[in-house]
Every structure is written in structure tokens, then in C-alpha cells.
Design an enzyme around this catalytic site. Structure first.
Site, PDB file in Angstrom:
ATOM      1  N   CYS A  92      -0.202  -3.255  -7.039  1.00 53.31           N
ATOM      2  CA  CYS A  92       0.100  -1.967  -6.407  1.00 53.31           C
ATOM      3  C   CYS A  92      -0.903  -1.603  -5.314  1.00 53.31           C
ATOM      4  CB  CYS A  92       0.213  -0.868  -7.467  1.00 53.31           C
ATOM      5  SG  CYS A  92      -1.341  -0.391  -8.257  1.00 53.31           S
TER       6      CYS A  92
ATOM      7  N   HIS B 146      -2.095   3.748 -10.692  1.00 57.78           N
ATOM      8  CA  HIS B 146      -0.975   3.203  -9.930  1.00 57.78           C
ATOM      9  C   HIS B 146      -0.834   3.959  -8.618  1.00 57.78           C
ATOM     10  CE1 HIS B 146       2.606   0.721  -9.546  1.00 57.78           C
ATOM     11  NE2 HIS B 146       3.218   1.781  -9.026  1.00 57.78           N
TER      12      HIS B 146
ATOM     13  N   HIS C  17       6.580   0.747  -3.739  1.00 57.94           N
ATOM     14  CA  HIS C  17       5.435   0.326  -4.558  1.00 57.94           C
ATOM     15  C   HIS C  17       5.711  -1.031  -5.192  1.00 57.94           C
ATOM     16  CE1 HIS C  17       6.831   1.696  -8.820  1.00 57.94           C
ATOM     17  NE2 HIS C  17       7.879   1.500  -8.056  1.00 57.94           N
TER      18      HIS C  17
END
Length: 378
Positions: free
Chosen positions: A293, A341, A353
Site C-alpha cells: 500500500c 493502510h 490502493h
């Protein structure tokens, strides 16, 4: 004296027999449990498997960001160690040259015999010439003393460099130990997730994959790139009507009803993210063909000429904080209380993402995960 009688043995009947049988069965059950044989794990529903896998992926991502941070520190320590060693080697070369010069001067003095100056003057056939030579010798002695002092200073500098290199080496070893620990944690979590997924039927795995492709529940798979391509058109992504590409001056057109990126660099980062839709998630990867990520974010802004930190924990402080209601394309959006994240906002409540090993880079709604904050890098 009291007689020591041998205890009477009781027959195994009635309650005694039942008790013995119970103990034996319990022992057998315990033995098989320790051996890993005969122990049936509870049968989980597909929903329970999904929840467990999602939790494992979340925990793995926390460990991944810690791994990325430790690797960044290890790389820095290794570079510093190399610089210190190179500098020490250069100083040692200069020291060796200075030592050779001192050795030559010492040998010349030894060959001259080292007579007392007054006696050398009395015996000299050319007193004026001797006095001129004595003055030169005095100056030469001063230079020699200066050279000796310089050698001593070089020795001190080299010892300081060696001490600093030792500190960096110790730091590097500590970072490498952290790397191994975090790597073991990540691979363990991902391995457990794969094991749980393997317990599902083909139909159940396909259903979960399909749900992920549509943006429900954080799953993804073979349909993710197709659904992301559809979302790209709806969002006016770079390369479609109402938007500019990496060289454009803005993100998306106001006429399309989507907010513009604040500048061309943010638009370029968004454009890069769209180009990477469908790329696989690989923990620790920063592109160009696979990402985790934070690796996707770093690569996207690197393509726009902007350097951002490697980890989510540092990326959230890499710009100006903005509220969810202020979001513009190119802003970084963070999730979970541990800031583990990150995605890049593309408009209309959507982000791009790299979710997890079960899902490639894709477009997803912000409400897919618990929102933790946002940052505008440029």
C-alpha cells in the site's frame, strides 16, 4: 510395633472401573491432542473465514509497515557505514604517505651523525655556509615536528571514524534483526490466511473474490481490474473525458462534477495510480510491477517528482492534514487506528490502493475501512 500390611487390591468393578476407564480415555485424548492427531478444528462458516482472513491481512500489513520502516533504517545505516569506511580508507592512505616522509627524514638525520652543532661549526671549513645550513636544518626540524603533529591528528581522526563505523555496524545488525522478526511475522500471517482460504470451496472463494471486485469487504481477484476500469470512466480518470494526464495542469474537470486535483503534480500521481490498476500486491514492493500500500503511494508521487517517505506512519506527516470533507484527488487517505493502510484519493469518495495479497491494485470506496486521516502532499 504396628504391622505393615500390604494394601488390599480392589477389583476394577463398579464406580472404580468407570473411573479408570474415564482416566484412560482422557489420557488417550490428551495424547492424540499433543500429537496433532484426532483433533478436529472447528468448522468455520465462509463469513467467519472471511473475517479471520481480513484480520490476518490487517495484522500482516501492520507488520509490513514495520518491516518497511526497519528496512529504510537498515539501508541508511548501511550507507553511512560505507561512507565512514571509505573516509577512513582515504585518511589511512594519507597517513601512510606522511609516515613514509617522516621515515625518510629520520633516516637522513641518522646518516648525518647527529654531531653537536657547536662542534660542527668549529670543524667546518666554511663557517658561513654551515650557519646557512644550520638555519635550514632548524626549519626542517620545525616542519618535521609539524608533520609528526599532523600524523598524530590523522591517527585520532581514523580512530574516531572506526568508532563511528562500529556504532553504525551495531545499528545495522539491530535493524537486520528487526527485519527478520517482521518478515517472519508477515509470512506467518499471510501463510495462515492462505491456509484458511484453502478450506473454502471453489464456489465460496469465487463468491468472495467477486464481492471484493465490486468493492464489498476488501476482497479482490480476477475481476478487479475490469471493475476498476469501469470505475475509472465514472471518475473521469486521466485519459478519459474531463481529465488530463500526467502532463496536464489539473486532475478532473469541474464540468464533470468531480473536484480537481490541486496541482499538476497531484494529478500526475493520480494518473500513475490509474496506470497501475490490476498490479499485484506484494509486501515490501515499491513497483514498477508490484506494490504494497505505501509502496504504491511512494511510486506514484516519485513519478510526479515528489519524494515521500516509505511507511504509512511517516507518510501521514508528509504534508498538510486535511479533513475528509476537504479531500481532493491526489490526497493520501489513511485507515485503521494504527495508520497501517493508505490509498490515494481520486474523487467521489473513491481511492486507488493496493489492498492485500488477495486483491490487486484497484479502485475502492473510502468507507471500505475505518478512516483515520488524510494528508495533502503538494
Amino acid at each position: 510395633m504396628a504391622a505393615h500390611r500390604k494394601p488390599r487390591q480392589r477389583s476394577l468393578n463398579g464406580n472404580t472401573a468407570r473411573t479408570a476407564a474415564t482416566i484412560a480415555l482422557a489420557g488417550a485424548a490428551t495424547a492424540t491432542g499433543f500429537d496433532g492427531i484426532g483433533y478436529a478444528e472447528p468448522q468455520l462458516t465462509s463469513a467467519q473465514v472471511e473475517a479471520k482472513v481480513h484480520k490476518l491481512y490487517e495484522e500482516a500489513e501492520v507488520a509490513t509497515e514495520k518491516y518497511n520502516g526497519s528496512k529504510e533504517k537498515a539501508d541508511r545505516a548501511e550507507r553511512r557505514l560505507g561512507t565512514l569506511r571509505d573516509e577512513a580508507a582515504r585518511k589511512e592512505e594519507r597517513l601512510n604517505s606522511a609516515r613514509e616522509a617522516l621515515g625518510s627524514m629520520a633516516a637522513a638525520q641518522y646518516r648525518s651523525g647527529g654531531l653537536d652543532p657547536s662542534l660542527q661549526l668549529a670543524l667546518s671549513e666554511d663557517p658561513d655556509g654551515y650557519l646557512d645550513g644550520a638555519a635550514f636544518a632548524e626549519r626542517a626540524g620545525s616542519r618535521q615536528a609539524s608533520n609528526v603533529a599532523r600524523v598524530r591528528e590523522q591517527l585520532r581522526e581514523i580512530e574516531q571514524l572506526r568508532g563511528a563505523a562500529h556504532v553504525e555496524l551495531t545499528s545495522l545488525k539491530a535493524r537486520q534483526a528487526e527485519l527478520n522478526h517482521h518478515k517472519k511475522t508477515v509470512t506467518g500471517k499471510l501463510g495462515e490466511a492462505r491456509r484458511l482460504l484453502s478450506r473454502l470451496s471453489t464456489e465460496e472463494r469465487a463468491r468472495l473474490t467477486a464481492e471484493g471486485a465490486s468493492g464489498d469487504g476488501g476482497w479482490g481477484g480476477e475481476h478487479a481490474s475490469r471493475s476498476s476500469a469501469g470505475a475509472r470512466e465514472g471518475l473521469g480518470a486521466p485519459g478519459t473525458t474531463g481529465a488530463t494526464g500526467a502532463s496536464g495542469a489539473s486532475g478532473t474537470s469541474r464540468a464533470s462534477g468531480v473536484a480537481e486535483a490541486p496541482n499538476s503534480r497531484a494529478a500526475a500521481a493520480v494518473s500513475y495510480a490509474y496506470q497501475k490498476l490490476g498490479s499485484p500486491y506484494v509486501w515490501g514492493a515499491t513497483g514498477p510491477d508490484a506494490f504494497d500500500c505505501s509502496g504504491l503511494i511512494q511510486a506514484a508521487y516519485r513519478s510526479a517528482g515528489i519524494s515521500v517517505p516509505r511507511t504509512t506512519y511517516a507518510q501521514i506527516n508528509a504534508g498538510r492534514r486535511v479533513s475528509q470533507s476537504e479531500l481532493l484527488p491526489g490526497d493520501l487517505v489513511f485507515f485503521y487506528s494504527g495508520i497501517s493502510h493508505v490509498g490515494i484519493y481520486v474523487g467521489r469518495g473513491q481511492m486507488i490502493h493496493a489492498p492485500n495479497p488477495s486483491a490487486p491494485v484497484r479502485v475502492a470506496p473510502l468507507d471500505e475501512m475505518p478512516f483515520a486521516g488524510a494528508t495533502r502532499v503538494v
